[in-house]
Motif scaffolding. Sequence first.
Motif, PDB file in Angstrom:
ATOM      1  N   GLN A 212     -12.924  17.249   5.928  1.00 43.12           N
ATOM      2  CA  GLN A 212     -11.812  17.127   4.988  1.00 43.12           C
ATOM      3  C   GLN A 212     -12.288  16.656   3.616  1.00 43.12           C
ATOM      4  OE1 GLN A 212      -8.946  14.081   6.014  1.00 43.12           O
ATOM      5  NE2 GLN A 212      -7.263  15.228   5.100  1.00 43.12           N
ATOM      6  N   GLN A 213     -13.353  15.831   3.601  1.00 44.18           N
ATOM      7  CA  GLN A 213     -13.847  15.283   2.333  1.00 44.18           C
ATOM      8  C   GLN A 213     -14.650  16.294   1.527  1.00 44.18           C
ATOM      9  OE1 GLN A 213     -12.890  12.114   1.410  1.00 44.18           O
ATOM     10  NE2 GLN A 213     -11.742  12.234   3.336  1.00 44.18           N
ATOM     11  N   ALA A 214     -15.476  17.089   2.217  1.00 39.73           N
ATOM     12  CA  ALA A 214     -16.448  17.939   1.530  1.00 39.73           C
ATOM     13  C   ALA A 214     -15.765  19.115   0.838  1.00 39.73           C
ATOM     14  CB  ALA A 214     -17.497  18.431   2.511  1.00 39.73           C
ATOM     15  N   ARG A 215     -16.193  19.386  -0.372  1.00 38.37           N
ATOM     16  CA  ARG A 215     -15.692  20.511  -1.159  1.00 38.37           C
ATOM     17  C   ARG A 215     -16.850  21.419  -1.532  1.00 38.37           C
ATOM     18  NH1 ARG A 215     -11.852  18.437   0.551  1.00 38.37           N
ATOM     19  NH2 ARG A 215      -9.940  17.739  -0.493  1.00 38.37           N
ATOM     20  N   GLY A 216     -16.608  22.721  -1.468  1.00 38.54           N
ATOM     21  CA  GLY A 216     -17.614  23.675  -1.922  1.00 38.54           C
ATOM     22  C   GLY A 216     -18.932  23.517  -1.192  1.00 38.54           C
ATOM     23  N   THR A 217     -19.982  23.268  -1.970  1.00 38.65           N
ATOM     24  CA  THR A 217     -21.329  23.147  -1.392  1.00 38.65           C
ATOM     25  C   THR A 217     -21.709  21.706  -1.077  1.00 38.65           C
ATOM     26  OG1 THR A 217     -22.309  23.019  -3.606  1.00 38.65           O
ATOM     27  CG2 THR A 217     -22.130  25.221  -2.596  1.00 38.65           C
ATOM     28  N   GLN A 218     -20.757  20.784  -1.150  1.00 40.18           N
ATOM     29  CA  GLN A 218     -21.066  19.398  -0.808  1.00 40.18           C
ATOM     30  C   GLN A 218     -21.510  19.305   0.646  1.00 40.18           C
ATOM     31  OE1 GLN A 218     -17.461  17.326  -1.884  1.00 40.18           O
ATOM     32  NE2 GLN A 218     -18.178  16.944  -3.970  1.00 40.18           N
ATOM     33  N   GLN A 219     -22.484  18.444   0.898  1.00 42.96           N
ATOM     34  CA  GLN A 219     -23.158  18.409   2.193  1.00 42.96           C
ATOM     35  C   GLN A 219     -22.704  17.228   3.028  1.00 42.96           C
ATOM     36  OE1 GLN A 219     -27.397  18.190   1.858  1.00 42.96           O
ATOM     37  NE2 GLN A 219     -27.768  18.689   4.002  1.00 42.96           N
ATOM     38  N   THR A 220     -22.500  17.493   4.312  1.00 46.63           N
ATOM     39  CA  THR A 220     -22.185  16.441   5.271  1.00 46.63           C
ATOM     40  C   THR A 220     -23.299  16.359   6.317  1.00 46.63           C
ATOM     41  OG1 THR A 220     -20.946  17.976   6.675  1.00 46.63           O
ATOM     42  CG2 THR A 220     -19.702  16.789   4.981  1.00 46.63           C
ATOM     43  N   GLY A 221     -23.353  15.249   7.044  1.00 46.37           N
ATOM     44  CA  GLY A 221     -24.378  15.112   8.075  1.00 46.37           C
ATOM     45  C   GLY A 221     -24.144  13.889   8.938  1.00 46.37           C
ATOM     46  N   VAL A 222     -24.625  13.954  10.168  1.00 44.63           N
ATOM     47  CA  VAL A 222     -24.563  12.833  11.102  1.00 44.63           C
ATOM     48  C   VAL A 222     -25.916  12.137  11.107  1.00 44.63           C
ATOM     49  CG1 VAL A 222     -24.176  12.121  13.500  1.00 44.63           C
ATOM     50  CG2 VAL A 222     -22.879  14.043  12.531  1.00 44.63           C
ATOM     51  N   LEU A 223     -25.900  10.805  11.084  1.00 43.73           N
ATOM     52  CA  LEU A 223     -27.125  10.011  11.029  1.00 43.73           C
ATOM     53  C   LEU A 223     -27.150   9.018  12.188  1.00 43.73           C
ATOM     54  CD1 LEU A 223     -27.046   9.141   7.205  1.00 43.73           C
ATOM     55  CD2 LEU A 223     -28.124  11.123   8.296  1.00 43.73           C
ATOM     56  N   ILE A 224     -28.307   8.893  12.821  1.00 42.29           N
ATOM     57  CA  ILE A 224     -28.494   7.902  13.880  1.00 42.29           C
ATOM     58  C   ILE A 224     -29.880   7.282  13.732  1.00 42.29           C
ATOM     59  CG2 ILE A 224     -26.965   9.054  15.542  1.00 42.29           C
ATOM     60  CD1 ILE A 224     -29.430  10.194  16.889  1.00 42.29           C
ATOM     61  N   THR A 225     -30.081   6.142  14.374  1.00 45.48           N
ATOM     62  CA  THR A 225     -31.414   5.534  14.356  1.00 45.48           C
ATOM     63  C   THR A 225     -32.300   6.230  15.386  1.00 45.48           C
ATOM     64  OG1 THR A 225     -30.955   3.865  16.048  1.00 45.48           O
ATOM     65  CG2 THR A 225     -30.396   3.305  13.747  1.00 45.48           C
ATOM     66  N   LYS A 226     -33.600   6.129  15.179  1.00 49.00           N
ATOM     67  CA  LYS A 226     -34.529   6.757  16.126  1.00 49.00           C
ATOM     68  C   LYS A 226     -34.523   6.050  17.477  1.00 49.00           C
ATOM     69  CE  LYS A 226     -38.718   4.166  14.881  1.00 49.00           C
ATOM     70  NZ  LYS A 226     -40.118   4.258  14.415  1.00 49.00           N
ATOM     71  N   VAL A 227     -33.987   4.818  17.528  1.00 47.43           N
ATOM     72  CA  VAL A 227     -33.902   4.083  18.792  1.00 47.43           C
ATOM     73  C   VAL A 227     -32.620   4.435  19.547  1.00 47.43           C
ATOM     74  CG1 VAL A 227     -33.942   1.767  19.821  1.00 47.43           C
ATOM     75  CG2 VAL A 227     -35.290   2.235  17.788  1.00 47.43           C
ATOM     76  N   SER A 228     -31.674   5.084  18.874  1.00 38.84           N
ATOM     77  CA  SER A 228     -30.442   5.493  19.552  1.00 38.84           C
ATOM     78  C   SER A 228     -30.770   6.330  20.781  1.00 38.84           C
ATOM     79  CB  SER A 228     -29.562   6.306  18.595  1.00 38.84           C
ATOM     80  OG  SER A 228     -29.158   5.535  17.489  1.00 38.84           O
ATOM     81  N   ALA A 229     -29.919   6.220  21.802  1.00 40.13           N
ATOM     82  CA  ALA A 229     -30.246   6.900  23.051  1.00 40.13           C
ATOM     83  C   ALA A 229     -29.061   7.589  23.712  1.00 40.13           C
ATOM     84  CB  ALA A 229     -30.863   5.894  24.038  1.00 40.13           C
ATOM     85  N   ARG A 230     -27.854   7.025  23.571  1.00 44.64           N
ATOM     86  CA  ARG A 230     -26.728   7.551  24.339  1.00 44.64           C
ATOM     87  C   ARG A 230     -25.725   8.269  23.445  1.00 44.64           C
ATOM     88  NH1 ARG A 230     -26.951   9.378  27.683  1.00 44.64           N
ATOM     89  NH2 ARG A 230     -25.333   8.748  29.136  1.00 44.64           N
ATOM     90  N   PHE A 231     -26.195   9.328  22.800  1.00 42.36           N
ATOM     91  CA  PHE A 231     -25.371  10.103  21.875  1.00 42.36           C
ATOM     92  C   PHE A 231     -24.982  11.470  22.440  1.00 42.36           C
ATOM     93  CE2 PHE A 231     -29.855   9.775  20.781  1.00 42.36           C
ATOM     94  CZ  PHE A 231     -30.299  11.038  21.165  1.00 42.36           C
ATOM     95  N   LYS A 232     -25.678  11.940  23.473  1.00 39.91           N
ATOM     96  CA  LYS A 232     -25.375  13.261  24.036  1.00 39.91           C
ATOM     97  C   LYS A 232     -23.944  13.365  24.557  1.00 39.91           C
ATOM     98  CE  LYS A 232     -30.109  14.628  25.206  1.00 39.91           C
ATOM     99  NZ  LYS A 232     -31.054  14.966  26.312  1.00 39.91           N
ATOM    100  N   PRO A 233     -23.380  12.290  25.185  1.00 40.19           N
ATOM    101  CA  PRO A 233     -21.981  12.399  25.627  1.00 40.19           C
ATOM    102  C   PRO A 233     -21.012  12.646  24.482  1.00 40.19           C
ATOM    103  CG  PRO A 233     -23.063  10.570  26.741  1.00 40.19           C
ATOM    104  CD  PRO A 233     -24.001  11.032  25.659  1.00 40.19           C
ATOM    105  N   LEU A 234     -21.462  12.426  23.241  1.00 36.33           N
ATOM    106  CA  LEU A 234     -20.609  12.633  22.075  1.00 36.33           C
ATOM    107  C   LEU A 234     -20.896  13.974  21.413  1.00 36.33           C
ATOM    108  CD1 LEU A 234     -21.019   9.041  20.591  1.00 36.33           C
ATOM    109  CD2 LEU A 234     -19.191   9.882  22.066  1.00 36.33           C
ATOM    110  N   ALA A 235     -21.610  14.854  22.125  1.00 36.10           N
ATOM    111  CA  ALA A 235     -21.971  16.179  21.598  1.00 36.10           C
ATOM    112  C   ALA A 235     -22.819  16.075  20.344  1.00 36.10           C
ATOM    113  CB  ALA A 235     -20.724  17.013  21.344  1.00 36.10           C
TER     114      ALA A 235
END
Length: 375
Positions: A212-235
Amino acid sequence: MLAKIKNPVVDGRLEIDPEKAIKQQQSGYGEVEHVAIFDEAQRAWTHKRIADYLKRGGTYGNKLKVPNFPMSEAAFLIWSLDQREDWATIVCLIGGGQEINTGEAGIAEWITALNEQFRHWKVYISNKLTEPEYAEGKVNDLLKDNHNAVFSDKLHLGVSLRSFRAERLSAFVHSLLSFNPNASSLYMEVINHNYPVVLTRSMDKARAWLRQQARGTQQTGVLITKVSARFKPLAVHVLPQDEANAVHWFLEDKTDVRSSNYLEEAATEIQVQGLEVDFACVLWDADMRYNAGKWEFWKFNGKTQWIPEKNVETQKYMLNAYRVLLTRARQGMVICVPEGNNRTTPEGFPEDSTRLPEYYDTTYEYFKTIGLQEI
């Protein structure tokens, strides 16, 4: 300079090999530049890390090998420019609390090298480097006997060039991570400058907010730490550690599934340090948890449980990882602290003991006390 020293190194002393370099009449070894600029200078390698790297000849062992290398990366750069006999300058660009990898020495290593080996060099340093996120607040102590050191407020970049909307973002992130009482007021300053920072427990809501925030070519992305481990259940999947993957993640447009804009693959602090997106989701895992006014640090054993991380140095890197992630968005971010899994099996055991709600709830409540807006 590595190609010009006597190799192997004898008695822990670097020397120029006269057969590999030509000494100029007045300037010393003129092949050395007058000026070196070291970006992210707090990430310069320790002596052990660079010595191990050069001993095996680079990451893959296919480069120049230098056994018994005697210096840290910072000391070696100063030594290299010190070969000039007319003048030389090193400009170190420092980010506070940005050391995120084992072997990154921080600003203290530069000062130690100057104090112990290059006392004749003049040191001009920002007066802001005395704050706790720089060398654990020990800069004054490290420089107290160095009479060539001059502090100046002219050497501090007071306005973030990363985010044109949020001059106070770095200050807010520092306060949030260090539990400073001014975090709430700094948060209001940030959002009043048209830089939204919102909170959710749902990755679906986080993705919808980003789109909803991004317009045109504005870029979005998901960020996690390299130690994160249990993110797969969140797709969510981690972006593989390969340069080509990072190139696609940052540069492909919204029609390419490899793009960050698809919000399926998350980049870590290693891949995004020094870079940014317009709008980011920081996905907060159970690796760093708020508990009674302090952070607790955990690492997943890869199978069944989280293990407390007791190493103080590693804890610093883990804290700094979130500091990096929270300052990667140019125009706004959503922090997602998952709800975890509160379901039980028919036998009454947790369905997923690696994602218990208590691993996340206290962190979420802490963010709410600061006043972060919920979506």
